[in-house]
Design a protein around this motif. Structure first.
Motif, PDB file in Angstrom:
ATOM      1  N   PRO A  33       0.804  -1.225   0.000  1.00  0.00           N
ATOM      2  CA  PRO A  33       0.000   0.000   0.000  1.00  0.00           C
ATOM      3  C   PRO A  33       0.840   1.280   0.000  1.00  0.00           C
ATOM      4  O   PRO A  33       0.361   2.338  -0.381  1.00  0.00           O
ATOM      5  N   GLN A  34       2.101   1.171   0.403  1.00  0.00           N
ATOM      6  CA  GLN A  34       2.974   2.341   0.439  1.00  0.00           C
ATOM      7  C   GLN A  34       3.557   2.685  -0.930  1.00  0.00           C
ATOM      8  O   GLN A  34       4.090   3.764  -1.120  1.00  0.00           O
ATOM      9  N   VAL A  35       3.450   1.769  -1.875  1.00  0.00           N
ATOM     10  CA  VAL A  35       3.970   2.016  -3.222  1.00  0.00           C
ATOM     11  C   VAL A  35       2.999   2.945  -3.929  1.00  0.00           C
ATOM     12  O   VAL A  35       1.857   2.584  -4.182  1.00  0.00           O
ATOM     13  N   LYS A  36       3.459   4.155  -4.241  1.00  0.00           N
ATOM     14  CA  LYS A  36       2.608   5.146  -4.902  1.00  0.00           C
ATOM     15  C   LYS A  36       3.003   5.378  -6.351  1.00  0.00           C
ATOM     16  O   LYS A  36       2.268   5.982  -7.109  1.00  0.00           O
ATOM     17  N   ALA A  37       4.182   4.910  -6.757  1.00  0.00           N
ATOM     18  CA  ALA A  37       4.628   5.071  -8.144  1.00  0.00           C
ATOM     19  C   ALA A  37       3.756   4.210  -9.052  1.00  0.00           C
ATOM     20  O   ALA A  37       3.329   3.120  -8.663  1.00  0.00           O
ATOM     21  N   PRO A  38       3.474   4.668 -10.263  1.00  0.00           N
ATOM     22  CA  PRO A  38       2.729   3.832 -11.204  1.00  0.00           C
ATOM     23  C   PRO A  38       3.446   2.488 -11.380  1.00  0.00           C
ATOM     24  O   PRO A  38       4.652   2.444 -11.604  1.00  0.00           O
ATOM     25  N   THR A  39       2.690   1.421 -11.257  1.00  0.00           N
ATOM     26  CA  THR A  39       3.282   0.081 -11.248  1.00  0.00           C
ATOM     27  C   THR A  39       2.584  -0.813 -12.256  1.00  0.00           C
ATOM     28  O   THR A  39       1.364  -0.947 -12.234  1.00  0.00           O
TER      29      THR A  39
END
Length: 112
Positions: A33-39
């Motif tokens: 949930p902490q990953v905010k970069a487009p993935t």
């Protein structure tokens, strides 16, 4: 191995992970949930275990996210044309999402 390297606060444009694990052995459970970069997650259509893990990870990711399936491909995309499909998907994703003020991107755009 440093499983939380993707959480560096100065990384904002892209995240890459080789694998996800539901038990947190590869990527700790609270990290997604902490990953905010487009993935973008890419899996082979014949790689059922990886498809499910990617779908699980996709649900937990923060920020913009997408999963693409390469039809008929297995793990590591060894089939003819499969890896090329991965390259095309990834290139299109990064073309759309990389920060255009990065010096490399800005130089490329100035030459067009």
């Amino acid at each position: 191995m440093q499983p939380v390297s993707a959480l560096r606060r100065d990384v904002k444009s892209a995240v890459q992970s080789r694998a996800f694990s539901r038990d947190g052995q590869i990527l700790p459970l609270g990290v997604l949930p902490q990953v905010k970069a487009p993935t973008l997650l890419i899996a082979g259509g014949a790689d059922s275990g990886v498809i499910e893990l990617n779908q699980w990870a996709l649900e937990g990711l923060g920020g913009e996210k997408s999963i693409k399936i390469v039809p008929g491909a297995t793990h590591l995309f060894p089939e003819p044309g499969a890896f090329e499909a991965v390259i095309e998907l990834a290139a299109a994703w990064f073309e759309r999402h990389l920060v255009s003020d990065h010096p490399i991107i800005a130089n490329r755009d100035a030459r067009r």
